[in-house]
Motif scaffolding. Structure first.
Motif, PDB file in Angstrom:
ATOM      1  N   PHE A  38       0.781  -1.143  -0.053  1.00  7.17           N
ATOM      2  CA  PHE A  38       0.014  -0.221   0.009  1.00  7.17           C
ATOM      3  C   PHE A  38       0.998   1.286  -0.069  1.00  7.17           C
ATOM      4  O   PHE A  38       1.924   1.425   0.539  1.00  7.17           O
ATOM      5  CB  PHE A  38      -1.079  -0.013   1.297  1.00  7.17           C
ATOM      6  N   ALA A  82      -6.547  -0.953 -10.197  1.00  7.78           N
ATOM      7  CA  ALA A  82      -6.208  -1.023  -8.765  1.00  7.78           C
ATOM      8  C   ALA A  82      -6.676  -1.989  -8.399  1.00  7.78           C
ATOM      9  O   ALA A  82      -7.575  -2.745  -8.729  1.00  7.78           O
ATOM     10  CB  ALA A  82      -6.749  -0.086  -8.203  1.00  7.78           C
ATOM     11  N   GLU A  94      -7.589  -4.051  -4.527  1.00  6.93           N
ATOM     12  CA  GLU A  94      -8.286  -3.652  -3.516  1.00  6.93           C
ATOM     13  C   GLU A  94      -8.528  -4.870  -2.622  1.00  6.93           C
ATOM     14  O   GLU A  94      -8.480  -5.941  -3.083  1.00  6.93           O
ATOM     15  CB  GLU A  94      -9.676  -3.091  -3.739  1.00  6.93           C
ATOM     16  N   THR A  95      -8.200  -4.524  -1.288  1.00  9.87           N
ATOM     17  CA  THR A  95      -8.485  -5.712  -0.173  1.00  9.87           C
ATOM     18  C   THR A  95      -9.297  -5.294   0.899  1.00  9.87           C
ATOM     19  O   THR A  95      -9.563  -3.943   0.751  1.00  9.87           O
ATOM     20  CB  THR A  95      -7.005  -6.092   0.041  1.00  9.87           C
ATOM     21  N   THR A  96      -9.970  -6.250   1.799  1.00  9.81           N
ATOM     22  CA  THR A  96     -10.640  -5.692   2.715  1.00  9.81           C
ATOM     23  C   THR A  96      -9.910  -6.044   3.797  1.00  9.81           C
ATOM     24  O   THR A  96      -9.361  -6.660   4.416  1.00  9.81           O
ATOM     25  CB  THR A  96     -12.074  -6.508   2.697  1.00  9.81           C
TER      26      THR A  96
END
Length: 123
Positions: A73, A93, A95-97
C-alpha cells in the motif's frame, strides 16, 4: 521500488510490467490474495516472488538493497526526495478488505472502546 529501477520512470505500472520481475510481497498477501492478482494477468505462474515480509519496513530494506520490487500500500513508509525509493500505483487498482480482530472479553480503555464502537457502526 528503487528510483533507479526501469519501472520508476512510469507514472503507473500494470500487472504485466511485473511479470518476470523479482517481487517482494506481504507474507499474508502471498497466502491469501494471489487469486485476486491472478484475475488481472493471464499467467500468474510467471510472477517471481523472491521474498516475503511481515512488516513493510523490512520489505523496504530489501528493495533498497536491490533485491526486487515490493507490492504494498502507498504511505506505509516515508518516501521523500532524499529516499532511494519511490512508489508507483498498479493499474487497474488492486483492493483488499481490512480485518480488525480483538479479544471479545478484553477490558479496553475508554478510547479503545470508543474506537471499536465506531468500527462496528461502519459494518
Amino acid at each position: 521500488m528503487r528510483k533507479d529501477s526501469e519501472l520508476a520512470q512510469k507514472e503507473f505500472i500494470t500487472p504485466e510490467d511485473l511479470l518476470d520481475k523479482p517481487l517482494i510481497v506481504s507474507a499474508q498477501e502471498e497466502r491469501d490474495h494471489w487469486p485476486t492478482f491472478g484475475t488481472l494477468i493471464s499467467d500468474i505462474s510467471r510472477m517471481k516472488v523472491v521474498a516475503t515480509y511481515t512488516l513493510f519496513f523490512n520489505g523496504s530494506l530489501l528493495v533498497e538493497e536491490g533485491l526486487g520490487y515490493a507490492i504494498c500500500f502507498d504511505g506505509l513508509i516515508n518516501i521523500n526526495e532524499d529516499s532511494n525509493l519511490c512508489f508507483r500505483p498498479i493499474l487497474p487498482a488492486l483492493e483488499t478488505t481490512p480485518h480488525i480482530i480483538w479479544k471479545r472479553y478484553q477490558v479496553h480503555t475508554k478510547a479503545a472502546q470508543k474506537f471499536l464502537e465506531k468500527l462496528q457502526e461502519q459494518q
